[in-house]
Design an enzyme around this catalytic site. Sequence first.
Site, PDB file in Angstrom:
ATOM      1  N   SER A   1      79.221  13.852   7.851  1.00  0.00           N
ATOM      2  CA  SER A   1      77.995  13.138   7.497  1.00  0.00           C
ATOM      3  C   SER A   1      78.181  12.092   6.399  1.00  0.00           C
ATOM      4  O   SER A   1      77.288  11.270   6.192  1.00  0.00           O
ATOM      5  CB  SER A   1      76.910  14.125   7.066  1.00  0.00           C
ATOM      6  OG  SER A   1      77.220  14.686   5.812  1.00  0.00           O
TER       7      SER A   1
ATOM      8  N   LYS B   1      75.519  14.153  -0.584  1.00  0.00           N
ATOM      9  CA  LYS B   1      74.908  12.939  -0.038  1.00  0.00           C
ATOM     10  C   LYS B   1      74.957  11.841  -1.105  1.00  0.00           C
ATOM     11  O   LYS B   1      75.357  12.070  -2.238  1.00  0.00           O
ATOM     12  CB  LYS B   1      73.449  13.182   0.362  1.00  0.00           C
ATOM     13  CG  LYS B   1      73.205  14.316   1.343  1.00  0.00           C
ATOM     14  CD  LYS B   1      73.715  14.019   2.741  1.00  0.00           C
ATOM     15  CE  LYS B   1      73.431  15.175   3.690  1.00  0.00           C
ATOM     16  NZ  LYS B   1      74.062  14.972   5.011  1.00  0.00           N
TER      17      LYS B   1
END
Length: 307
Positions: free
Chosen positions: A93, A163
């Site tokens: 991701s 993230k």
Amino acid sequence: MAVGARSGHDEPEERPRQLAESSPAVTGSAETDGESGTSDASGPGESSHGSGTGQKKQRSFWKELPLLIGIALLLALLIKTFLVQAFSIPSDSMQNTLQRGDRVLVDKLTPWFGSEPERGEVVVFHDPGGWLEDEAVPEPNIVQEFLSFIGLMPSAEEKDLIKRTIAVGGDTVECKKGGPVKVNGKALDEPYIYPGDTPCDDQPFGPLKVPDDKIWVMGDHRQNSQDSRYHQEDVNGGFVPVDKVVGRAVVVAWPIGRWSTLPVPDTFDQPGLNAAGAVVPPALGLAGALPIVLWRRRRLTGARTAG
């Protein structure tokens, strides 16, 4: 504490977290014989002609080894708790910034001094509200539990994610289909996005006002990242509370061939991005100038009256 970076295809992920004396010589006293000029190194009960040196026997390495191991483990625990910790990347991701299997070092020290995440930083954070609730948790053995406690092995009991911080408290963030991500009306140039991905075509959002003490996060592999966009129905509205942030990832430490730092991209330094900051300096300047103008006007009025 395992880092989870959940993919957009809900594939099972692993969330490993890894980090990845000389002995003193004591001699007997040497007294000078006032008559003969010779040294008397004999101890109690020994003649001056004895062969005793008075030197203590060197301590065995094997006796010192447990102490050295204990000190090393204590230092590892302190470093892991307060300074820096290694986390492993189990998914795609954050490609291409981070690859599956990379080990990153996370700065845990600055949050202790009140530092909060800033735009553009790659951060590790605890699951803020069921983002990884469907992930299976492997059962660790005793050795793994001990090593994870001191930071030398991954922990499967806690689920963490990694993230990029896109917006912070007070910001307005949005992204329309076919367009760029905008923060406070400023479009972001995002060269770190995975080649071929769009900024948000798979999941447009906003405009959204980021609450104080929260951040909005997105993965660099936009079409393969279950980030803030996909959790707007949770208890935090997709935002991540600042107190859930473990720290900022600053270095890719392993494998050696991928060693690199993780700086803040230049797009987050563009003028006007911080809308609040752009308003404050003029407001302060006006507030400072007003008393001077009033004082000068009063002086001129007083001079005219006296004339």
